[in-house]
Design a protein around this motif. Structure first.
Motif: not given
Length: 665
Positions: A143-159
């Motif tokens: 969970t220390d990894v999976t909890d952080q993954i959604p934080s990248y859903f708002t990253h400026p790069s679509p890639d």
């Protein structure tokens, strides 16, 4: 005499000086780019991370550092994650991105959290690869990894956003799918939205029904197929209605997807919907898919139609699908028809008869199966064996003994699998004798024995007989067998025996690699003629050089001429290159995998394997994008023209010939 002696000594001294001089010249002279690249590829083929290979990480040429990073990741020796993690900070973005990707190949799970923690601070290209690798290395418990993954859903790069979405799939973070659904509402990039659709459908998220419906009319067939896959998991009456509508889609791949998804439905009458389509179907692959679906659904109202098919001179693929359907529904009432098919000259039909007898599920067919167990073709014997051990439990030991002594390697492999599944320790001494024969028995048999010993030892570490089998595996001549045994040793006993993996024989010489680098500055171009038409594709020599050279050598030897496509799965793959004709064959050796970040799009060509570094001659074409195959199978080419031909291919169609051109046309 003295003069002769002096002359001889002088000649020897001059020769030694010449050899030593050339050694120092060759060692310290500046090597060309092609020489250095061929050296990296050769070292990768030796499957050991040496100090020489690591020195290439300090090379001033970024492309060579990049290639060395990829090689180290592909080899994946324990502890290489630390080396590659350092390279993520390389001054070249391409090198750093490759290193981040390569960490995902190492299976060193501790780097999942390290990568996800730094991804935001990395350039987008590097960060995206870091997130993908974090997802590959993690699982839902981390969970220390999976909890952080959604934080990248708002990253400026679509890639980067796309990478984060795929990381949810790879890590199986099902508790984050609601966040994917919410992201779909705000996401503006079409490609990212397609990736969300794919991940939701692949993970079978039931509460995304409205998203699936929105894509049912998409102009791209593969996107419509994604939507159908997702709707299938929703399981509502509306979902059934949409799946039935898709049976009339203009693209055969979408229709095939609809048939497959309808076969999973429990509401309504999906069998009736499939059967109505089947009554007027002309496409052979869809006929086969329909009978398979009806068999799965236990739909009983299509038996008259299935029996009538035999009066129309059906193809062997249709015969096989329909007889298995009839046997599953009519049981012993289908025996007479099955018996009549034994007159066929097709090994594929006779093997299907064995499976059909098994579907009858009656002890009355045991004698018929016993007869097929003595057939000349190993594929038929193997099919009969699988049914006999199910139906005739009192004689399982007899069948296993017979199979272990079969002249073909397929039967012993099936027998070993049965011993493993039933935990029959009685046979362990027999397997000791078998594996002691070394290279005299097929590598697949030895590999299966190691897998069996691993399963036994996981249940009881003190099983001495199983332990001896595993030790024999660590001493095996073949690298694949040794590697499996060494990895099992570490997993079960915590012992590091990776030193046993030294001394790997390489298939292609360094000089051949170097000359090929010069020859294939442009990607090799392939023209493959089949009985259905011509398919043209390019080969990724730059990314998968060893795989490409192996394919070219097989082509130039005429290996593929006359072979069939033995596996066709609509909307998935067309697979060929097996001289055995049943999925078990190869060239008599294995080639190493060359994983890369090349995605599996429509028409991507990959090497079929049964595990890492077990490829040979079998290859497949993807009929639609298949992201779940990414970095799991070597991608070594891409179709340029001829996808329409591939969509017409059915099982047993023929490769008439293949021609290689030196560069792209």
């Amino acid at each position: 005499m003295k003069k002769f002696f002096k002359t001889t000594v002088i000649i020897l001294l001059v020769s030694v000086i010449g050899v030593v001089g050339y050694y120092f010249y060759d060692t310290f002279r500046e090597k060309s780019y092609d020489e250095q690249l061929s050296r990296i590829i050769h070292l990768e083929d030796k499957r050991k991370v040496t100090s020489e290979l690591k020195r290439f990480l300090e090379n001033p040429v970024p492309e060579l550092r990049k290639r060395a990073s990829l090689a180290i990741g592909r080899i994946g020796s324990p502890g290489v994650g630390r080396i590659l993690f350092k390279m993520v900070g390389d001054s070249s973005i391409d090198v750093a991105a490759t290193a981040a990707f390569a960490i995902g190949l190492t299976n060193e799970k501790e780097y999942a959290s390290k990568l996800i923690n730094i991804a935001f601070d990395l350039p987008a290209k590097v960060g995206g690869k870091a997130i993908i690798s974090a997802g590959r290395l993690a699982d839902s418990s981390m969970t220390d990894v999976t909890d952080q993954i959604p934080s990248y859903f708002t990253h400026p790069s679509p890639d980067v956003r796309e990478s984060a979405i795929m990381a949810i799939l790879y890590s199986n973070a099902r508790n984050k799918t609601d966040e994917l659904i919410n992201l779909m509402k705000s996401e503006s990039d079409a490609k990212v939205k397609t990736t969300i659709l794919y991940v939701l459908s692949r993970m079978g998220v039931k509460n995304a029904g409205s998203i699936y419906v929105n894509y049912l009319a998409d102009p791209e067939p593969y996107i419509r197929a994604y939507a159908l896959r997702g709707l299938s998991k929703v399981g509502s009456n509306d979902a059934l209605r949409y799946l039935s509508i898709a049976l009339n889609d203009s693209d055969v791949r979408v229709v095939a997807q609809a048939i497959g998804e309808l076969s999973c439905q429990t509401k309504g009458n999906p069998g009736e919907l499939i059967f109505k389509r089947l009554e007027k179907e002309q496409d052979e692959n869809l006929i086969v898919a329909s009978f398979t679906a009806l068999q799965k659904l236990k739909y009983s109202h299509g038996t008259d139609f299935a029996e009538a098919i035999f009066d129309r001179n059906p193809t062997e693929n249709v015969i096989v699908a329909s007889i298995k359907y009839l046997a599953s529904i009519k049981k012993d009432r289908a025996v007479n028809l099955i018996d009549s098919l034994l007159l066929s000259e097709s090994f594929y039909v006779k093997a299907a008869c064995a499976e059909a007898y098994g579907l009858v599920n009656s002890k009355n067919v045991i004698t018929r199966l016993a007869t097929l167990f003595k057939a000349e073709d190993p594929f038929i014997r193997a099919a009969a064996f699988k049914q006999l051990v199910k139906l005739d439990s009192n004689n399982v030991k007899f069948y296993i003994n017979q199979a272990l002594n079969d002249e073909d390697y397929v039967l012993p492999v099936y027998a070993i699998e049965e011993i493993k599944n039933q935990k029959l320790r009685y046979f362990l001494p027999v397997l000791q004798t078998l594996i002691s024969r070394g290279e005299k028995i097929d590598v697949d048999i030895r590999k299966s024995i190691v897998e069996l010993s691993t399963a036994f030892l996981k249940e009881d570490k003190n099983d001495n007989l199983a332990h001896e089998l595993l030790i024999a595996g660590t001493l095996d001549y073949d690298y694949i067998v040794r590697r499996d045994a060494v990895e099992a040793y570490e997993d079960i006993f915590g012992e590091n025996k990776y030193g046993m993996l030294d001394g790997v024989m390489t298939m292609i010489s360094e000089s051949k690699i170097e000359s090929s680098i010069s020859k294939y500055k442009n990607r090799p171009y392939v023209i493959m003629t089949t009985n259905k038409g011509i398919v043209e594709f390019e080969l990724y020599f730059d990314t998968a050089p060893l795989t490409t050279l192996n394919f070219i050598e097989l082509v130039e030897s005429g290996f593929y001429n006359g072979l069939t496509f033995h596996r066709v799965v609509p909307n998935f793959v067309v697979q060929g290159g097996d001289p055995h004709g049943d999925g078990w064959g190869g060239p008599g050796y294995n080639i190493r995998c060359e994983y890369s970040d090349i995605p599996y799009e429509t028409g991507t060509i990959g090497i079929a394997t049964s595990g890492k570094d077990t490829g040979g001659s079998q290859f497949f074409f993807t009929l639609s994008p298949q992201p779940h195959l990414n970095s799991r199978y070597t991608a070594f080419g891409q179709v340029i023209t001829g996808m329409d031909v591939l969509l017409k291919i059915v099982r047993s169609d023929i490769i008439e010939g293949i021609v290689i051109k030196d560069g792209a046309i």
